[in-house]
Write a protein that holds these residues in place. Sequence first.
Motif, PDB file in Angstrom:
ATOM      1  N   LYS A  76      -9.127  10.764   3.977  1.00  0.00           N
ATOM      2  CA  LYS A  76      -8.345  10.481   3.027  1.00  0.00           C
ATOM      3  C   LYS A  76      -7.199   9.519   3.546  1.00  0.00           C
ATOM      4  CE  LYS A  76      -7.304  11.187  -1.502  1.00  0.00           C
ATOM      5  NZ  LYS A  76      -6.638  11.998  -2.665  1.00  0.00           N
ATOM      6  N   ILE A  77      -6.553   9.798   4.550  1.00  0.00           N
ATOM      7  CA  ILE A  77      -5.260   9.157   5.020  1.00  0.00           C
ATOM      8  C   ILE A  77      -5.847   7.938   5.628  1.00  0.00           C
ATOM      9  CG2 ILE A  77      -3.102   9.200   6.357  1.00  0.00           C
ATOM     10  CD1 ILE A  77      -3.369  11.058   3.950  1.00  0.00           C
ATOM     11  N   GLN A  78      -7.128   7.897   6.270  1.00  0.00           N
ATOM     12  CA  GLN A  78      -7.555   6.660   7.023  1.00  0.00           C
ATOM     13  C   GLN A  78      -7.847   5.586   6.164  1.00  0.00           C
ATOM     14  OE1 GLN A  78      -8.654   6.175  10.462  1.00  0.00           O
ATOM     15  NE2 GLN A  78      -9.832   4.387   9.892  1.00  0.00           N
ATOM     16  N   LYS A  79      -8.450   6.073   4.791  1.00  0.00           N
ATOM     17  CA  LYS A  79      -8.800   5.357   3.867  1.00  0.00           C
ATOM     18  C   LYS A  79      -7.760   4.486   3.418  1.00  0.00           C
ATOM     19  CE  LYS A  79     -11.823   5.167  -0.006  1.00  0.00           C
ATOM     20  NZ  LYS A  79     -12.513   6.071  -1.082  1.00  0.00           N
ATOM     21  N   PHE A  80      -6.586   5.411   3.022  1.00  0.00           N
ATOM     22  CA  PHE A  80      -5.588   4.865   2.499  1.00  0.00           C
ATOM     23  C   PHE A  80      -4.615   3.686   3.361  1.00  0.00           C
ATOM     24  CE2 PHE A  80      -0.568   5.674   2.251  1.00  0.00           C
ATOM     25  CZ  PHE A  80      -0.350   5.072   1.240  1.00  0.00           C
ATOM     26  N   PHE A  81      -4.661   4.292   4.693  1.00  0.00           N
ATOM     27  CA  PHE A  81      -4.332   3.067   5.755  1.00  0.00           C
ATOM     28  C   PHE A  81      -5.054   1.854   5.777  1.00  0.00           C
ATOM     29  CE2 PHE A  81      -1.998   6.233   8.917  1.00  0.00           C
ATOM     30  CZ  PHE A  81      -0.938   6.614   8.256  1.00  0.00           C
ATOM     31  N   GLU A  82      -6.435   1.956   5.615  1.00  0.00           N
ATOM     32  CA  GLU A  82      -7.219   0.670   5.535  1.00  0.00           C
ATOM     33  C   GLU A  82      -6.896   0.051   4.320  1.00  0.00           C
ATOM     34  OE1 GLU A  82     -11.427   1.974   5.782  1.00  0.00           O
ATOM     35  OE2 GLU A  82     -11.245   3.217   7.525  1.00  0.00           O
ATOM     36  N   ARG A  83      -6.555   0.558   3.153  1.00  0.00           N
ATOM     37  CA  ARG A  83      -6.360  -0.290   2.243  1.00  0.00           C
ATOM     38  C   ARG A  83      -4.863  -0.760   2.198  1.00  0.00           C
ATOM     39  NH1 ARG A  83      -8.099   3.997  -2.565  1.00  0.00           N
ATOM     40  NH2 ARG A  83     -10.416   3.644  -2.769  1.00  0.00           N
ATOM     41  N   ILE A  84      -3.907  -0.051   2.825  1.00  0.00           N
ATOM     42  CA  ILE A  84      -2.669  -0.916   2.910  1.00  0.00           C
ATOM     43  C   ILE A  84      -2.324  -1.732   4.071  1.00  0.00           C
ATOM     44  CG2 ILE A  84      -1.581   1.234   1.135  1.00  0.00           C
ATOM     45  CD1 ILE A  84      -0.517   2.181   3.907  1.00  0.00           C
ATOM     46  N   GLU A  85      -3.025  -1.586   5.096  1.00  0.00           N
ATOM     47  CA  GLU A  85      -2.814  -2.310   6.084  1.00  0.00           C
ATOM     48  C   GLU A  85      -2.416  -3.846   5.844  1.00  0.00           C
ATOM     49  OE1 GLU A  85      -5.786  -2.294   9.523  1.00  0.00           O
ATOM     50  OE2 GLU A  85      -4.703  -4.458   9.957  1.00  0.00           O
ATOM     51  N   LYS A  86      -3.126  -4.440   4.854  1.00  0.00           N
ATOM     52  CA  LYS A  86      -2.733  -5.795   4.757  1.00  0.00           C
ATOM     53  C   LYS A  86      -1.181  -5.901   4.260  1.00  0.00           C
ATOM     54  CE  LYS A  86      -4.308  -8.934   1.350  1.00  0.00           C
ATOM     55  NZ  LYS A  86      -5.215  -9.350  -0.009  1.00  0.00           N
ATOM     56  N   TYR A  87      -0.753  -5.191   3.687  1.00  0.00           N
ATOM     57  CA  TYR A  87       0.586  -5.130   3.173  1.00  0.00           C
ATOM     58  C   TYR A  87       1.651  -4.795   4.047  1.00  0.00           C
ATOM     59  CZ  TYR A  87      -2.571  -5.564  -0.788  1.00  0.00           C
ATOM     60  OH  TYR A  87      -3.627  -6.309  -1.498  1.00  0.00           O
ATOM     61  N   VAL A  88       1.239  -3.713   4.857  1.00  0.00           N
ATOM     62  CA  VAL A  88       2.275  -3.196   6.040  1.00  0.00           C
ATOM     63  C   VAL A  88       1.325  -3.290   7.231  1.00  0.00           C
ATOM     64  CG1 VAL A  88       3.699  -1.850   4.458  1.00  0.00           C
ATOM     65  CG2 VAL A  88       1.446  -0.946   4.926  1.00  0.00           C
ATOM     66  N   PRO A  89       1.211  -4.307   7.798  1.00  0.00           N
ATOM     67  CA  PRO A  89       0.359  -4.460   8.937  1.00  0.00           C
ATOM     68  C   PRO A  89       1.149  -3.831  10.269  1.00  0.00           C
ATOM     69  CG  PRO A  89       1.289  -6.619   8.214  1.00  0.00           C
ATOM     70  CD  PRO A  89       1.608  -5.563   7.450  1.00  0.00           C
ATOM     71  N   PHE A  90       2.286  -3.565  10.115  1.00  0.00           N
ATOM     72  CA  PHE A  90       2.932  -2.753  11.118  1.00  0.00           C
ATOM     73  C   PHE A  90       2.506  -1.303  11.364  1.00  0.00           C
ATOM     74  CE2 PHE A  90       5.495  -1.834   7.410  1.00  0.00           C
ATOM     75  CZ  PHE A  90       5.514  -0.762   7.496  1.00  0.00           C
ATOM     76  N   ILE A  91       1.885  -0.894  10.514  1.00  0.00           N
ATOM     77  CA  ILE A  91       1.166   0.436  10.587  1.00  0.00           C
ATOM     78  C   ILE A  91       0.322   0.894  11.808  1.00  0.00           C
ATOM     79  CG2 ILE A  91       1.518   1.565   8.152  1.00  0.00           C
ATOM     80  CD1 ILE A  91      -1.260   0.955   7.804  1.00  0.00           C
ATOM     81  N   LYS A  92      -0.409  -0.478  12.287  1.00  0.00           N
ATOM     82  CA  LYS A  92      -1.358  -0.280  13.339  1.00  0.00           C
ATOM     83  C   LYS A  92      -0.653  -0.109  14.603  1.00  0.00           C
ATOM     84  CE  LYS A  92      -2.821  -4.987  13.265  1.00  0.00           C
ATOM     85  NZ  LYS A  92      -2.830  -5.549  11.920  1.00  0.00           N
ATOM     86  N   HIS A  93       0.802  -0.548  14.654  1.00  0.00           N
ATOM     87  CA  HIS A  93       1.302  -0.514  15.898  1.00  0.00           C
ATOM     88  C   HIS A  93       2.067   0.744  16.300  1.00  0.00           C
ATOM     89  CE1 HIS A  93       0.822  -4.942  16.732  1.00  0.00           C
ATOM     90  NE2 HIS A  93       0.985  -4.992  15.307  1.00  0.00           N
ATOM     91  N   TYR A  94       1.830   1.563  15.266  1.00  0.00           N
ATOM     92  CA  TYR A  94       2.639   3.091  15.602  1.00  0.00           C
ATOM     93  C   TYR A  94       1.680   4.214  15.504  1.00  0.00           C
ATOM     94  CZ  TYR A  94       7.398   0.848  14.295  1.00  0.00           C
ATOM     95  OH  TYR A  94       8.410   0.197  14.515  1.00  0.00           O
ATOM     96  N   GLN A  95       2.167   5.071  16.289  1.00  0.00           N
ATOM     97  CA  GLN A  95       1.374   6.551  16.325  1.00  0.00           C
ATOM     98  C   GLN A  95       2.149   7.296  15.462  1.00  0.00           C
ATOM     99  OE1 GLN A  95       1.475   7.287  20.589  1.00  0.00           O
ATOM    100  NE2 GLN A  95       1.472   9.637  19.810  1.00  0.00           N
ATOM    101  N   PHE A  96       1.384   8.129  14.511  1.00  0.00           N
ATOM    102  CA  PHE A  96       2.102   8.686  13.507  1.00  0.00           C
ATOM    103  C   PHE A  96       1.933  10.250  13.672  1.00  0.00           C
ATOM    104  CE2 PHE A  96       1.410   4.513  10.920  1.00  0.00           C
ATOM    105  CZ  PHE A  96       3.149   4.363  10.808  1.00  0.00           C
ATOM    106  N   VAL A  97       2.959  11.045  13.223  1.00  0.00           N
ATOM    107  CA  VAL A  97       2.602  12.502  12.978  1.00  0.00           C
ATOM    108  C   VAL A  97       3.072  12.657  11.494  1.00  0.00           C
ATOM    109  CG1 VAL A  97       2.901  14.837  13.440  1.00  0.00           C
ATOM    110  CG2 VAL A  97       2.658  12.986  15.355  1.00  0.00           C
ATOM    111  N   ILE A  98       2.146  13.130  10.638  1.00  0.00           N
ATOM    112  CA  ILE A  98       2.510  13.289   9.028  1.00  0.00           C
ATOM    113  C   ILE A  98       2.710  14.731   8.936  1.00  0.00           C
ATOM    114  CG2 ILE A  98       1.575  13.076   6.772  1.00  0.00           C
ATOM    115  CD1 ILE A  98      -0.302  10.935   7.961  1.00  0.00           C
TER     116      ILE A  98
END
Length: 372
Positions: free
Chosen positions: A98-120
């Motif tokens: 679910k989070i993967q899908k969320f990241f895919e949908r929002i990446e265009k608007y917040v491209p910095f997310i792929k430059h980080y390693q996250f712990v939620i």
Amino acid sequence: MTESDFIFNNFKISTLPSGSVTWKTPSNIALVKYWGKEGNQIPKNTSISFTLSACFTQTTLEYRERQPDKLISTSLNHQDYNFDIYFEGEKKDDFKPKIQKFFERIEKYVPFIKHYQFVIKSENSFPHSSGIASSASGMSALALCIMSIEKMLNPTITNAYFNKKASFLARLGSGSACRSIEGALIVWGAHPEIEGSSNLYGIKFPYKIHDNFKNYQDTILLVDKGEKQVSSTVGHQLMLNHPFAAQRFQQAQQNSSKISKILQTGNLKEFIALVESEALTLHAMMMTSNPYFILMKPNTLKIIDKIWQFRAETGLNICFTLDAGANVHVLYPEKEKEKINNFIIKELAPFCQENHYICDSIGQGAIQTPNT
Ligand code: PMV
């Protein structure tokens, strides 16, 4: 605003190597229901909700800049997001898709997310198995955490933009989540009579709300604590070929217009009639879809019957609404709280699983909390 206003491209990761942010974000309950969507999470009709307060998700997002050699190129493919999720202290790999899908949908608007390693790290104030959907509070909490990172990378953004974009991102995770950023009443879905309303994000109800609705109460009766019988993804899809879809979407637009006036004039009788009809219509849509579902349980109906009897006898302004499940939200004005609470404890709680219910009321929206 249009979608392109939400694209953020000029960032320098090196200014923000690591850290964490925490948001506490409420759930919400729709008065006019959202049921049916198209395209990229665009609602088929306007919906209006009360933001809640006691039911919330608290999420901490830890971020750390990824090693450049782990970043394949500027155009990383989707498998390359790097994140782990913990829910109430336990690692939850089954939440990842679910989070993967969320990241895919929002990446265009917040491209910095792929430059980080996250712990939620997330937890809910309400019991995990309570039948209360946590996608609204959960997705909005994560969207706000991501916006806090954007704000640190770009401190010039205004609070108004911050909230709009948080709602815009949350919508891409779960439609109703876009109504969980602010309080006390949120409108989502473009409506000609509601100024500023948009399909892309939720807005605060733009007119003065009558005092009758101040601190309105919502007692959530936990009739069935099980997993949802129908996921909302499936539910929304069932509206696509639904024989009554067009009439329903038209009715929701009319009801949004009516409730907008009711919220301003404070007419509680009209409020009750509209809100209960919306709840039953949502369930009627499920009962008449193909395949069909009955999400109410016998105790849901017994509670509704008791509420109607009590209202007729006392003239008090108690009413109910439902989500896509068997639990009942009992809504009432604060000044009738004492009498209605006594009635709930004595007459309605016995119909709940293990007598469980949650006392909630209208809230003012999400808050950022200091990191622990
Ligand atoms: O946000 P979703 O996709 O889980 O849809 C939720 C829809 C209802 O909760 C049934 C109604 C609403 O407007 O919140």
